[in-house]
Design a protein around this motif. Structure first.
Motif, PDB file in Angstrom:
ATOM      1  N   GLY A 162     -34.025  21.477 -35.885  1.00  0.00           N
ATOM      2  CA  GLY A 162     -33.975  22.486 -34.838  1.00  0.00           C
ATOM      3  C   GLY A 162     -33.826  21.876 -33.459  1.00  0.00           C
ATOM      4  O   GLY A 162     -33.029  22.340 -32.634  1.00  0.00           O
ATOM      5  N   TRP A 163     -34.585  20.799 -33.222  1.00  0.00           N
ATOM      6  CA  TRP A 163     -34.461  20.107 -31.933  1.00  0.00           C
ATOM      7  C   TRP A 163     -33.051  19.558 -31.730  1.00  0.00           C
ATOM      8  O   TRP A 163     -32.467  19.720 -30.660  1.00  0.00           O
ATOM      9  N   SER A 164     -32.506  18.899 -32.751  1.00  0.00           N
ATOM     10  CA  SER A 164     -31.186  18.280 -32.608  1.00  0.00           C
ATOM     11  C   SER A 164     -30.105  19.330 -32.407  1.00  0.00           C
ATOM     12  O   SER A 164     -29.230  19.172 -31.542  1.00  0.00           O
ATOM     13  N   ALA A 165     -30.153  20.433 -33.177  1.00  0.00           N
ATOM     14  CA  ALA A 165     -29.151  21.494 -33.022  1.00  0.00           C
ATOM     15  C   ALA A 165     -29.293  22.187 -31.671  1.00  0.00           C
ATOM     16  O   ALA A 165     -28.288  22.484 -31.005  1.00  0.00           O
ATOM     17  N   GLY A 166     -30.528  22.457 -31.252  1.00  0.00           N
ATOM     18  CA  GLY A 166     -30.747  23.119 -29.971  1.00  0.00           C
ATOM     19  C   GLY A 166     -30.323  22.264 -28.794  1.00  0.00           C
ATOM     20  O   GLY A 166     -29.684  22.756 -27.852  1.00  0.00           O
ATOM     21  N   CYS A 167     -30.660  20.978 -28.829  1.00  0.00           N
ATOM     22  CA  CYS A 167     -30.251  20.085 -27.744  1.00  0.00           C
ATOM     23  C   CYS A 167     -28.742  19.911 -27.710  1.00  0.00           C
ATOM     24  O   CYS A 167     -28.141  19.822 -26.632  1.00  0.00           O
ATOM     25  N   LEU A 168     -28.119  19.877 -28.883  1.00  0.00           N
ATOM     26  CA  LEU A 168     -26.664  19.766 -28.951  1.00  0.00           C
ATOM     27  C   LEU A 168     -26.003  20.977 -28.303  1.00  0.00           C
ATOM     28  O   LEU A 168     -25.059  20.842 -27.514  1.00  0.00           O
ATOM     29  N   TRP A 169     -26.510  22.160 -28.615  1.00  0.00           N
ATOM     30  CA  TRP A 169     -25.936  23.383 -28.053  1.00  0.00           C
ATOM     31  C   TRP A 169     -26.183  23.467 -26.542  1.00  0.00           C
ATOM     32  O   TRP A 169     -25.298  23.855 -25.782  1.00  0.00           O
ATOM     33  N   ALA A 170     -27.387  23.109 -26.116  1.00  0.00           N
ATOM     34  CA  ALA A 170     -27.705  23.145 -24.688  1.00  0.00           C
ATOM     35  C   ALA A 170     -26.870  22.124 -23.920  1.00  0.00           C
ATOM     36  O   ALA A 170     -26.395  22.412 -22.807  1.00  0.00           O
ATOM     37  N   LEU A 171     -26.673  20.960 -24.494  1.00  0.00           N
ATOM     38  CA  LEU A 171     -25.880  19.926 -23.844  1.00  0.00           C
ATOM     39  C   LEU A 171     -24.424  20.365 -23.704  1.00  0.00           C
ATOM     40  O   LEU A 171     -23.806  20.212 -22.646  1.00  0.00           O
ATOM     41  N   PHE A 172     -23.892  20.947 -24.760  1.00  0.00           N
ATOM     42  CA  PHE A 172     -22.521  21.460 -24.716  1.00  0.00           C
ATOM     43  C   PHE A 172     -22.389  22.566 -23.674  1.00  0.00           C
ATOM     44  O   PHE A 172     -21.414  22.596 -22.907  1.00  0.00           O
ATOM     45  N   SER A 173     -23.358  23.453 -23.633  1.00  0.00           N
ATOM     46  CA  SER A 173     -23.320  24.564 -22.673  1.00  0.00           C
ATOM     47  C   SER A 173     -23.394  24.046 -21.237  1.00  0.00           C
ATOM     48  O   SER A 173     -22.684  24.545 -20.345  1.00  0.00           O
ATOM     49  N   TYR A 174     -24.240  23.061 -21.006  1.00  0.00           N
ATOM     50  CA  TYR A 174     -24.373  22.520 -19.652  1.00  0.00           C
ATOM     51  C   TYR A 174     -23.094  21.826 -19.207  1.00  0.00           C
ATOM     52  O   TYR A 174     -22.669  21.974 -18.049  1.00  0.00           O
ATOM     53  N   ARG A 175     -22.470  21.074 -20.103  1.00  0.00           N
ATOM     54  CA  ARG A 175     -21.215  20.423 -19.751  1.00  0.00           C
ATOM     55  C   ARG A 175     -20.125  21.451 -19.488  1.00  0.00           C
ATOM     56  O   ARG A 175     -19.284  21.282 -18.607  1.00  0.00           O
ATOM     57  N   LEU A 176     -20.144  22.539 -20.253  1.00  0.00           N
ATOM     58  CA  LEU A 176     -19.187  23.622 -20.032  1.00  0.00           C
ATOM     59  C   LEU A 176     -19.415  24.258 -18.659  1.00  0.00           C
ATOM     60  O   LEU A 176     -18.462  24.580 -17.942  1.00  0.00           O
ATOM     61  N   LEU A 177     -20.683  24.429 -18.295  1.00  0.00           N
ATOM     62  CA  LEU A 177     -21.011  24.987 -16.983  1.00  0.00           C
ATOM     63  C   LEU A 177     -20.526  24.073 -15.868  1.00  0.00           C
ATOM     64  O   LEU A 177     -19.941  24.535 -14.879  1.00  0.00           O
TER      65      LEU A 177
ATOM     66  N   TRP B  31     -23.507  36.109 -16.968  1.00  0.00           N
ATOM     67  CA  TRP B  31     -22.782  36.251 -18.236  1.00  0.00           C
ATOM     68  C   TRP B  31     -22.766  34.932 -19.007  1.00  0.00           C
ATOM     69  O   TRP B  31     -22.861  34.920 -20.238  1.00  0.00           O
ATOM     70  N   PHE B  32     -22.645  33.830 -18.279  1.00  0.00           N
ATOM     71  CA  PHE B  32     -22.655  32.523 -18.932  1.00  0.00           C
ATOM     72  C   PHE B  32     -23.973  32.294 -19.663  1.00  0.00           C
ATOM     73  O   PHE B  32     -23.990  31.867 -20.831  1.00  0.00           O
ATOM     74  N   VAL B  33     -25.090  32.566 -18.988  1.00  0.00           N
ATOM     75  CA  VAL B  33     -26.412  32.392 -19.606  1.00  0.00           C
ATOM     76  C   VAL B  33     -26.554  33.302 -20.825  1.00  0.00           C
ATOM     77  O   VAL B  33     -27.013  32.880 -21.895  1.00  0.00           O
ATOM     78  N   LEU B  34     -26.163  34.557 -20.676  1.00  0.00           N
ATOM     79  CA  LEU B  34     -26.307  35.523 -21.756  1.00  0.00           C
ATOM     80  C   LEU B  34     -25.463  35.138 -22.966  1.00  0.00           C
ATOM     81  O   LEU B  34     -25.930  35.205 -24.114  1.00  0.00           O
ATOM     82  N   ILE B  35     -24.240  34.716 -22.733  1.00  0.00           N
ATOM     83  CA  ILE B  35     -23.336  34.383 -23.846  1.00  0.00           C
ATOM     84  C   ILE B  35     -23.762  33.100 -24.546  1.00  0.00           C
ATOM     85  O   ILE B  35     -23.807  33.036 -25.787  1.00  0.00           O
ATOM     86  N   THR B  36     -24.093  32.061 -23.783  1.00  0.00           N
ATOM     87  CA  THR B  36     -24.462  30.785 -24.401  1.00  0.00           C
ATOM     88  C   THR B  36     -25.758  30.896 -25.200  1.00  0.00           C
ATOM     89  O   THR B  36     -25.861  30.360 -26.315  1.00  0.00           O
ATOM     90  N   ILE B  37     -26.742  31.584 -24.659  1.00  0.00           N
ATOM     91  CA  ILE B  37     -28.001  31.748 -25.381  1.00  0.00           C
ATOM     92  C   ILE B  37     -27.825  32.713 -26.560  1.00  0.00           C
ATOM     93  O   ILE B  37     -28.368  32.492 -27.646  1.00  0.00           O
ATOM     94  N   GLY B  38     -27.045  33.777 -26.349  1.00  0.00           N
ATOM     95  CA  GLY B  38     -26.802  34.724 -27.447  1.00  0.00           C
ATOM     96  C   GLY B  38     -26.076  34.084 -28.617  1.00  0.00           C
ATOM     97  O   GLY B  38     -26.452  34.292 -29.777  1.00  0.00           O
ATOM     98  N   THR B  39     -25.052  33.286 -28.337  1.00  0.00           N
ATOM     99  CA  THR B  39     -24.339  32.604 -29.416  1.00  0.00           C
ATOM    100  C   THR B  39     -25.212  31.540 -30.075  1.00  0.00           C
ATOM    101  O   THR B  39     -25.109  31.297 -31.278  1.00  0.00           O
ATOM    102  N   GLY B  40     -26.075  30.900 -29.280  1.00  0.00           N
ATOM    103  CA  GLY B  40     -27.008  29.938 -29.866  1.00  0.00           C
ATOM    104  C   GLY B  40     -27.959  30.603 -30.838  1.00  0.00           C
ATOM    105  O   GLY B  40     -28.258  30.056 -31.910  1.00  0.00           O
ATOM    106  N   MET B  41     -28.433  31.786 -30.489  1.00  0.00           N
ATOM    107  CA  MET B  41     -29.316  32.535 -31.388  1.00  0.00           C
ATOM    108  C   MET B  41     -28.584  32.949 -32.660  1.00  0.00           C
ATOM    109  O   MET B  41     -29.146  32.882 -33.763  1.00  0.00           O
TER     110      MET B  41
END
Length: 228
Positions: free
Chosen positions: A207-222, A107-117
């Motif tokens: 796109g790179w900066s926004a994507g890395c920002l979202w991935a970094l936030f998601s990883y820290r949340l995890l 669910w974590f993967v699905l929600i974080t990637i879905g909200t990123g999209m």
């Protein structure tokens, strides 16, 4: 006065790792804001045009530099950041996690990637920057230009999945190899968008900066969730 042995050290307000994460957050957010301001100015930047023209045959702007097989290779690479491929990869990963009795992580993967999209499409709709018309497009496009959805979502999906895989490894050399491969794939996807003439370089950087920002936030949340 007698000094008591094993006295605890005074607590530090911030750990070094926390400061590094916060610095990365701020740097990525600042970069995206600066690029957004530049993109919102209207006309493309001079270096946007220069980089795009450098990837084209000066005698025929409709012909990207390099042989035909290289142009086809760039189309193959850009497909790795397409909505269809990333969606399938996400669904396959979530299905695997469910089969492994790890529904929470699925669910974590699905929600974080879905909200990123969702954020990617929202940003495109909000800025509505026209696609480059300097050269002929080498790939079909149907959304606005800023930020590059392929660049942003490839960073979100591949870095989030890489972060999960890194936790299964203990050898530093393997971790470096996995992270290096992920960075290379994300970089090649973004460069392919400029090569095919469907994005300005500033779109890809944003796109790179926004994507890395979202991935970094998601990883820290995890990591925070796992510690709790």
């Amino acid at each position: 006065m007698q000094i008591k042995p094993n006295m605890p050290a005074p607590p530090r307000l911030f750990k070094l790792s926390t400061m590094m994460w916060l610095s990365a957050f701020c740097a990525l957010a600042w970069l995206f804001i600066e690029l957004a301001l530049l993109a919102n100015s209207g006309s493309p930047l001079a270096w946007d045009r220069s980089i795009m023209l450098a990837m084209r045959n000066p005698l025929d702007l409709g012909d990207p530099i390099g042989p035909r097989w290289f142009e086809e290779l760039m189309r193959d690479i850009t497909a790795l950041g397409g909505t269809g491929i990333l969606s399938l990869l996400t669904l396959f990963t979530c299905s695997y996690l469910v089969m492994q009795k790890n529904r929470t992580l699925a669910w974590f993967v699905l929600i974080t990637i879905g909200t990123g999209m969702f954020c990617s499409f929202a940003l495109k709709y909000g800025f509505s920057r026209p696609r480059p018309d300097l050269v002929a497009h080498g790939s079909y496009v149907y959304t606005s230009s800023f930020p590059s959805g392929h660049s942003m979502m490839s960073a979100v999906v591949y870095f989030i999945l890489c972060g999960i895989l890194l936790q299964t490894q203990t050898r530093r050399r393997i971790k470096v190899f996995m992270l290096s491969c992920t960075v290379l794939v994300v970089l090649m996807i973004g460069l392919s968008r400029v090569y095919l003439g469907v994005h300005w370089p500033t779109d890809v950087l944003a796109g790179w900066s926004a994507g890395c920002l979202w991935a970094l936030f998601s990883y820290r949340l995890l990591r925070y969730w796992q510690k709790r």
